[in-house]
Design an enzyme around this catalytic site. Structure first.
Site, PDB file in Angstrom:
ATOM      1  N   ASP A   1      -2.512 -50.671  24.778  1.00  0.00           N
ATOM      2  CA  ASP A   1      -3.836 -50.069  24.563  1.00  0.00           C
ATOM      3  C   ASP A   1      -4.862 -51.013  23.920  1.00  0.00           C
ATOM      4  O   ASP A   1      -6.002 -50.610  23.695  1.00  0.00           O
ATOM      5  CB  ASP A   1      -3.691 -48.805  23.690  1.00  0.00           C
ATOM      6  CG  ASP A   1      -2.979 -49.068  22.370  1.00  0.00           C
ATOM      7  OD1 ASP A   1      -2.296 -50.100  22.246  1.00  0.00           O
ATOM      8  OD2 ASP A   1      -3.105 -48.233  21.464  1.00  0.00           O
TER       9      ASP A   1
ATOM     10  N   GLU B   1       5.547 -56.153  12.115  1.00  0.00           N
ATOM     11  CA  GLU B   1       5.065 -57.537  12.261  1.00  0.00           C
ATOM     12  C   GLU B   1       5.643 -58.405  11.153  1.00  0.00           C
ATOM     13  O   GLU B   1       6.161 -59.505  11.402  1.00  0.00           O
ATOM     14  CB  GLU B   1       3.520 -57.591  12.169  1.00  0.00           C
ATOM     15  CG  GLU B   1       2.787 -56.811  13.247  1.00  0.00           C
ATOM     16  CD  GLU B   1       2.510 -55.360  12.877  1.00  0.00           C
ATOM     17  OE1 GLU B   1       3.143 -54.842  11.920  1.00  0.00           O
ATOM     18  OE2 GLU B   1       1.665 -54.743  13.552  1.00  0.00           O
TER      19      GLU B   1
HETATM   20  C1  UGA Z   1      -0.075 -50.198  15.476  1.00  0.00           C
HETATM   21  C2  UGA Z   1       0.326 -51.638  15.786  1.00  0.00           C
HETATM   22  O1  UGA Z   1      -0.711 -52.291  16.510  1.00  0.00           O
HETATM   23  C3  UGA Z   1       1.584 -51.604  16.618  1.00  0.00           C
HETATM   24  O2  UGA Z   1       1.903 -52.883  17.059  1.00  0.00           O
HETATM   25  C4  UGA Z   1       2.665 -50.983  15.786  1.00  0.00           C
HETATM   26  O3  UGA Z   1       3.840 -50.905  16.544  1.00  0.00           O
HETATM   27  C5  UGA Z   1       2.241 -49.594  15.375  1.00  0.00           C
HETATM   28  O4  UGA Z   1       0.959 -49.605  14.752  1.00  0.00           O
HETATM   29  C6  UGA Z   1       3.202 -49.004  14.389  1.00  0.00           C
HETATM   30  O5  UGA Z   1       3.348 -49.604  13.324  1.00  0.00           O
HETATM   31  O6  UGA Z   1       3.787 -47.958  14.658  1.00  0.00           O
HETATM   32  P1  UGA Z   1      -0.846 -48.201  17.013  1.00  0.00           P
HETATM   33  O7  UGA Z   1      -2.077 -48.374  17.806  1.00  0.00           O
HETATM   34  O8  UGA Z   1      -0.930 -47.412  15.759  1.00  0.00           O
HETATM   35  O9  UGA Z   1      -0.237 -49.613  16.727  1.00  0.00           O
HETATM   36  O10 UGA Z   1       0.360 -47.600  17.879  1.00  0.00           O
HETATM   37  P2  UGA Z   1       0.450 -47.320  19.425  1.00  0.00           P
HETATM   38  O11 UGA Z   1      -0.565 -48.063  20.187  1.00  0.00           O
HETATM   39  O12 UGA Z   1       0.550 -45.856  19.603  1.00  0.00           O
HETATM   40  O13 UGA Z   1       1.889 -47.942  19.758  1.00  0.00           O
HETATM   41  C7  UGA Z   1       2.147 -49.314  19.747  1.00  0.00           C
HETATM   42  C8  UGA Z   1       2.848 -49.720  21.043  1.00  0.00           C
HETATM   43  O14 UGA Z   1       4.107 -49.038  21.131  1.00  0.00           O
HETATM   44  C9  UGA Z   1       2.058 -49.363  22.292  1.00  0.00           C
HETATM   45  O15 UGA Z   1       2.161 -50.400  23.240  1.00  0.00           O
HETATM   46  C10 UGA Z   1       2.714 -48.099  22.788  1.00  0.00           C
HETATM   47  O16 UGA Z   1       2.650 -47.958  24.189  1.00  0.00           O
HETATM   48  C11 UGA Z   1       4.149 -48.248  22.304  1.00  0.00           C
HETATM   49  N1  UGA Z   1       4.783 -46.965  21.944  1.00  0.00           N
HETATM   50  C12 UGA Z   1       4.132 -46.052  21.186  1.00  0.00           C
HETATM   51  C13 UGA Z   1       6.064 -46.681  22.381  1.00  0.00           C
HETATM   52  O17 UGA Z   1       6.674 -47.500  23.095  1.00  0.00           O
HETATM   53  N2  UGA Z   1       6.656 -45.482  22.032  1.00  0.00           N
HETATM   54  C14 UGA Z   1       6.014 -44.558  21.276  1.00  0.00           C
HETATM   55  O18 UGA Z   1       6.605 -43.466  21.019  1.00  0.00           O
HETATM   56  C15 UGA Z   1       4.725 -44.833  20.837  1.00  0.00           C
HETATM   57 MN    MN Z   2      -2.317 -49.018  19.685  1.00  0.00          MN
END
Ligand code: UGA
Ligand code: MN
Length: 321
Positions: free
Chosen positions: A177, A260
């Protein structure tokens, strides 16, 4: 004697043309004929070469990347993804960004038990070289009411793939995203160990960035430090593959907020002066932690009302959670 006959014919016909045009004697005429046919063959040869060169140039201009670009160090982009209404839109946007980047393998890893043909179809249509794999989040994290370690099993699956298949180049974790300026990809190819740079739209500071003082890394600027040694965003660093492979135990912890930091710590030993500072020594913003608005799942299609319409087809393209 087919060849001889043909030769005589050509000779006699050109000689007759020759005599009618110049009116010269027969001995002189055959010399002129020879000269003329050499000229003719030369003209045909030059014209053919020119046409070939033009076609070649056209062909090369249609190729997405020049041979010199293809020879650059490879990039391995690990993208965690998961099933939700926005999924195909996010992957499409990121995919077409990556399409501008040469010598890249896109590792799309879904937090799921099985692959989704709709995702595979989307990746095929984009046309970036990819591997599509699955790596489900462990059940105990899925059940928790607290923050979940999003994308961690996916990224660790990507690391495992790289340890098996990659020997050189650079790895980057690109969430599906976020927003990426393609120049960061060209810069990260040449990272020798670890590279870092600012990420826009992170916390109340509006940006998460290494602090550079007198040309040296001197701490981090981020709205949430949380006791982290490396308070950086996932979109703000990349790692050399050889360097990673020298650290066989490096991986990402299932620790929300500390993914990270935990991963970068697992790359020790890593001195601050071994960190390359990209994006004009961290004076520029080339990546953004954008967040897409959550969309409600599409309601079920009334199959009776819309039978034999295009809606039956479109309905199959909707990702429902
Ligand atoms: C932020 C950070 O940018 C992420 O790199 C980090 O993993 C996350 O917080 C965290 O600490 O949980 P954020 O925008 O809050 O990211 O989270 P998402 O964009 O919803 O998810 C990060 C990535 O993991 C995305 O590429 C998403 O597709 C993936 N994801 C999310 C999954 O594979 N499974 C899930 O249940 C949710
Ligand atoms: Mn995100």
């Amino acid at each position: 004697m087919k060849g001889g006959g043909a030769y005589i014919n050509i000779g006699s016909s050109s000689s007759s043309i020759n005599s009618s045009v110049s009116g010269s004697g027969s001995a002189n005429g055959s010399k002129m004929t020879l000269g003329k046919s050499v000229k003719m063959y030369l003209t045909i040869f030059i014209a053919t070469t020119c046409i070939y060169m033009v076609l070649y140039q056209y062909h090369m201009s249609r190729e997405p990347f020049s041979p010199s670009e293809i020879g650059k160090p490879p990039l391995y982009i690990i993208t965690p993804t998961y099933r939700r209404p926005e999924q195909l839109a996010e992957l499409t946007r990121l995919g077409y960004t990556l399409k501008h980047v040469a010598n890249l393998l896109w590792l799309v890893i879904e937090d799921a038990n099985k692959t989704n043909p709709l995702v595979a179809h989307t990746l095929d249509r984009i046309g970036v070289p990819y591997e599509y794999m699955v790596a489900p989040m462990p059940e105990k994290y899925k059940q928790t009411k607290k923050a979940k370690p999003r994308g961690v099993s996916n990224r660790n699956r990507g690391l495992e793939y790289l340890r098996q298949h990659a020997t050189e180049g650079v790895l980057y974790f690109a969430d599906d995203d976020n927003t990426y300026d393609i120049s960061i990809f060209e810069q990260m190819r040449y990272i020798s160990k670890v590279g870092m740079w600012p990420v826009g739209l992170v916390t109340k500071t509006g940006v998460s960035s290494p602090i550079i003082r007198n040309g040296k890394l001197d701490g981090y600027y981020d709205g949430w430090i949380g006791g982290r040694k490396y308070p950086v965003d996932m979109a703000g660093f990349a790692v050399n593959i050889k360097f990673l492979r020298q650290r066989p135990h490096a991986q990402m912890p299932f620790k929300p907020g500390y993914e990270e930091d935990g991963f970068l710590r697992s790359l020790a030993p890593l001195a601050n002066d071994e960190i390359d500072l990209l994006a004009d020594e961290c004076r520029d913003i080339l990546t953004w932690h954008t967040q897409t608005k959550k969309n409600p799942p599409a309601q079920a299609l009334n199959k009776t009302r819309y039978s034999n319409t295009n809606l039956e087809h479109i309905d199959k393209l909707l990702v429902r959670p």
